[in-house]
Motif scaffolding. Sequence first.
Motif, PDB file in Angstrom:
ATOM      1  N   ALA A   1      -4.875   7.931 -10.423  1.00 48.14           N
ATOM      2  CA  ALA A   1      -3.487   7.496 -10.299  1.00 48.14           C
ATOM      3  C   ALA A   1      -2.622   8.380 -11.185  1.00 48.14           C
ATOM      4  CB  ALA A   1      -3.348   6.037 -10.716  1.00 48.14           C
TER       5      ALA A   1
ATOM      6  N   LEU B   1       0.826  -1.206   0.000  1.00 49.10           N
ATOM      7  CA  LEU B   1       0.000   0.000   0.000  1.00 49.10           C
ATOM      8  C   LEU B   1       0.861   1.258   0.000  1.00 49.10           C
ATOM      9  CD1 LEU B   1      -2.818  -1.081   2.482  1.00 49.10           C
ATOM     10  CD2 LEU B   1      -2.951  -0.965  -0.018  1.00 49.10           C
ATOM     11  N   ARG B   2       1.927   1.259   0.783  1.00 47.55           N
ATOM     12  CA  ARG B   2       2.830   2.423   0.818  1.00 47.55           C
ATOM     13  C   ARG B   2       3.457   2.669  -0.546  1.00 47.55           C
ATOM     14  NH1 ARG B   2       7.927   2.418   0.697  1.00 47.55           N
ATOM     15  NH2 ARG B   2       8.197   0.314   1.536  1.00 47.55           N
TER      16      ARG B   2
ATOM     17  N   ALA C   1     -11.219  -2.515  -6.460  1.00 50.80           N
ATOM     18  CA  ALA C   1     -11.856  -1.232  -6.159  1.00 50.80           C
ATOM     19  C   ALA C   1     -13.197  -1.203  -6.891  1.00 50.80           C
ATOM     20  CB  ALA C   1     -10.976  -0.070  -6.611  1.00 50.80           C
TER      21      ALA C   1
ATOM     22  N   GLU D   1       1.016   4.178  -2.978  1.00 51.71           N
ATOM     23  CA  GLU D   1       0.788   5.595  -2.677  1.00 51.71           C
ATOM     24  C   GLU D   1       1.976   6.433  -3.134  1.00 51.71           C
ATOM     25  OE1 GLU D   1      -0.064   5.876   1.503  1.00 51.71           O
ATOM     26  OE2 GLU D   1      -2.050   4.988   1.268  1.00 51.71           O
TER      27      GLU D   1
ATOM     28  N   LEU E   1      -9.482   4.165  -9.754  1.00 47.42           N
ATOM     29  CA  LEU E   1      -8.933   5.156  -8.833  1.00 47.42           C
ATOM     30  C   LEU E   1      -8.076   6.150  -9.605  1.00 47.42           C
ATOM     31  CD1 LEU E   1      -7.724   2.652  -6.104  1.00 47.42           C
ATOM     32  CD2 LEU E   1      -9.904   3.879  -6.180  1.00 47.42           C
TER      33      LEU E   1
ATOM     34  N   ALA F   1       0.292   7.546  -6.370  1.00 50.69           N
ATOM     35  CA  ALA F   1      -0.715   8.367  -5.682  1.00 50.69           C
ATOM     36  C   ALA F   1      -2.046   7.636  -5.490  1.00 50.69           C
ATOM     37  CB  ALA F   1      -0.931   9.695  -6.412  1.00 50.69           C
ATOM     38  N   ILE F   2      -1.990   6.343  -5.248  1.00 49.93           N
ATOM     39  CA  ILE F   2      -3.202   5.545  -5.031  1.00 49.93           C
ATOM     40  C   ILE F   2      -3.736   5.796  -3.632  1.00 49.93           C
ATOM     41  CG2 ILE F   2      -4.027   3.153  -4.722  1.00 49.93           C
ATOM     42  CD1 ILE F   2      -3.642   3.992  -7.586  1.00 49.93           C
ATOM     43  N   ASP F   3      -5.041   5.975  -3.527  1.00 47.58           N
ATOM     44  CA  ASP F   3      -5.711   6.099  -2.232  1.00 47.58           C
ATOM     45  C   ASP F   3      -5.917   4.685  -1.690  1.00 47.58           C
ATOM     46  OD1 ASP F   3      -7.325   6.486  -0.032  1.00 47.58           O
ATOM     47  OD2 ASP F   3      -8.991   7.352  -1.164  1.00 47.58           O
ATOM     48  N   SER F   4      -5.064   4.278  -0.780  1.00 45.84           N
ATOM     49  CA  SER F   4      -5.102   2.903  -0.284  1.00 45.84           C
ATOM     50  C   SER F   4      -6.381   2.585   0.492  1.00 45.84           C
ATOM     51  CB  SER F   4      -3.879   2.617   0.582  1.00 45.84           C
ATOM     52  OG  SER F   4      -3.888   3.443   1.731  1.00 45.84           O
ATOM     53  N   THR F   5      -7.090   3.604   0.945  1.00 49.65           N
ATOM     54  CA  THR F   5      -8.344   3.341   1.670  1.00 49.65           C
ATOM     55  C   THR F   5      -9.477   2.961   0.717  1.00 49.65           C
ATOM     56  OG1 THR F   5      -9.077   5.652   1.624  1.00 49.65           O
ATOM     57  CG2 THR F   5      -7.688   4.971   3.488  1.00 49.65           C
ATOM     58  N   ALA F   6      -9.263   3.112  -0.584  1.00 47.13           N
ATOM     59  CA  ALA F   6     -10.301   2.820  -1.576  1.00 47.13           C
ATOM     60  C   ALA F   6     -10.189   1.419  -2.175  1.00 47.13           C
ATOM     61  CB  ALA F   6     -10.256   3.860  -2.689  1.00 47.13           C
TER      62      ALA F   6
END
Length: 142
Positions: free
Chosen positions: A97, A55-56, A91, A59, A95, A63-68
């Motif tokens: 990106a 996930l890090r 998802a 991001e 998203l 620039a991925i929103d890991s909460t999505a």
Amino acid sequence: MGRHGAAGLLVTVLDPVGVPTVLLQQRSGWGSHGGVWGPPGGARDSHESVLQAALREAEEECAIDSTAVVVHGVLRDDHGGWSYRTVLASATRPLGAAAVSEETRKVAWVPATDVELLRLHPGFAEQWRRCGTVLLPLDDYR
């Protein structure tokens, strides 16, 4: 690629007509395997889990929103004392990106049927053959 192994995030989403697409990044030309495509990923820090690292990296590089994303599996590529883990996620919509790291040349949502047409990272190319059967959670196959 990291003393503690490495991890990447393979996110999939259905396009408007129901075709699975995956988020891939093209590596910058100057790095290892420059110019090839694969999921965003990189080295794990000593304190990170596979999921945290994947996930890090997504991001930091895209620039991925890991909460999505919803994680539903991990593929293991073991090299004897070192391993790469591909975290499989989905998802509900594509998203946003962008290539936000110097390690990333481009980012694209690619139809799953077109992935093998790209110049893939050798490790990902081997894993891709297994990914086709596990891209989406079973709930998504109706």
